[in-house]
Design a protein around this motif. Structure first.
Motif, PDB file in Angstrom:
ATOM      1  N   UNK A   1       0.835  -1.202   0.000  1.00  0.00           N
ATOM      2  CA  UNK A   1       0.000   0.000   0.000  1.00  0.00           C
ATOM      3  C   UNK A   1       0.871   1.254   0.000  1.00  0.00           C
ATOM      4  N   UNK A   2       1.938   1.245   0.781  1.00  0.00           N
ATOM      5  CA  UNK A   2       2.827   2.405   0.847  1.00  0.00           C
ATOM      6  C   UNK A   2       3.532   2.622  -0.483  1.00  0.00           C
ATOM      7  N   UNK A   3       3.885   1.535  -1.161  1.00  0.00           N
ATOM      8  CA  UNK A   3       4.613   1.644  -2.435  1.00  0.00           C
ATOM      9  C   UNK A   3       3.795   2.331  -3.505  1.00  0.00           C
ATOM     10  N   UNK A   4       2.476   2.346  -3.362  1.00  0.00           N
ATOM     11  CA  UNK A   4       1.596   2.971  -4.352  1.00  0.00           C
ATOM     12  C   UNK A   4       1.099   4.339  -3.909  1.00  0.00           C
ATOM     13  N   UNK A   5       1.606   4.841  -2.794  1.00  0.00           N
ATOM     14  CA  UNK A   5       1.050   6.080  -2.245  1.00  0.00           C
ATOM     15  C   UNK A   5       2.156   7.069  -1.900  1.00  0.00           C
ATOM     16  N   UNK A   6       1.777   8.167  -1.278  1.00  0.00           N
ATOM     17  CA  UNK A   6       2.736   9.196  -0.902  1.00  0.00           C
ATOM     18  C   UNK A   6       3.738   8.711   0.135  1.00  0.00           C
ATOM     19  N   UNK A   7       3.441   7.631   0.818  1.00  0.00           N
ATOM     20  CA  UNK A   7       4.394   7.071   1.770  1.00  0.00           C
ATOM     21  C   UNK A   7       5.710   6.702   1.109  1.00  0.00           C
ATOM     22  N   UNK A   8       5.638   6.256  -0.129  1.00  0.00           N
ATOM     23  CA  UNK A   8       6.862   5.917  -0.873  1.00  0.00           C
ATOM     24  C   UNK A   8       7.743   7.150  -1.031  1.00  0.00           C
ATOM     25  N   UNK A   9       7.134   8.255  -1.406  1.00  0.00           N
ATOM     26  CA  UNK A   9       7.903   9.492  -1.581  1.00  0.00           C
ATOM     27  C   UNK A   9       8.438  10.006  -0.250  1.00  0.00           C
ATOM     28  N   UNK A  10       7.719   9.758   0.820  1.00  0.00           N
ATOM     29  CA  UNK A  10       8.206  10.149   2.144  1.00  0.00           C
ATOM     30  C   UNK A  10       9.488   9.404   2.460  1.00  0.00           C
ATOM     31  N   UNK A  11       9.488   8.094   2.221  1.00  0.00           N
ATOM     32  CA  UNK A  11      10.686   7.294   2.489  1.00  0.00           C
ATOM     33  C   UNK A  11      11.860   7.729   1.616  1.00  0.00           C
TER      34      UNK A  11
END
Length: 115
Positions: free
Chosen positions: A81-91
Motif C-alpha cells: 500500500x505504501x509503495x503505491x502512495x505518498x508514503x513511498x515518496x516520504x521514504x
C-alpha cells in the motif's frame, strides 16, 4: 452535501486538495509497517512451552513460526500500500534504508535502495 473520498492508492501531488491527508496517511502506514516488524521480531526465535511440575524442566511444545509469518505478511501487505502512495515518496525524501523502507522499495520494484 456529497463528500468525495480521496484516492490514497496513488501519488497525490502537492497542488491537489487531499495532499495533506495523503501525506498523513503515508506516515501512518509507515508506522504500521514498523509496528508489524517489531511484532515479527518479538516472535523470531521464540518457543512455546511449559514447566513440568514434576521435574521442573522446561518442555518445549513448539515454535512461534506462524505468528512470525503472520506479522511479516501484514508488514508486506502494508508495504504494498505504501509503495503505491505518498508514503513511498516520504521514504525517498527521508533517504531511509531500514527494514520498513526496504520492504516498501521491494514492493515498488526498486532493486537497489536510493543512495
Amino acid at each position: 452535501m456529497l463528500t468525495i473520498e480521496p484516492d490514497y492508492d496513488r501519488f497525490v501531488e502537492t497542488h491537489e486538495p487531499h495532499y495533506f491527508h495523503a501525506q498523513a496517511r503515508g506516515f501512518a502506514l509507515i508506522r504500521d509497517i514498523e509496528r508489524y516488524l517489531d511484532e515479527a521480531d518479538s516472535y523470531a526465535g521464540r518457543y512455546t512451552g511449559y514447566i513440568d511440575p514434576m521435574t521442573e524442566d522446561l518442555v518445549i511444545t513448539g515454535e512461534c513460526e506462524e505468528e512470525y509469518e503472520a506479522a511479516m505478511n501484514n508488514a508486506r501487505e502494508v508495504a504494498c500500500m505504501v509503495a503505491r502512495s505518498n508514503g513511498y515518496r516520504i521514504l525517498l525524501a527521508q533517504r531511509r534504508s531500514d527494514d520498513a523502507a526496504m520492504l516498501v522499495y521491494q514492493a515498488h520494484g526498486d532493486l537497489d535502495p536510493p543512495a
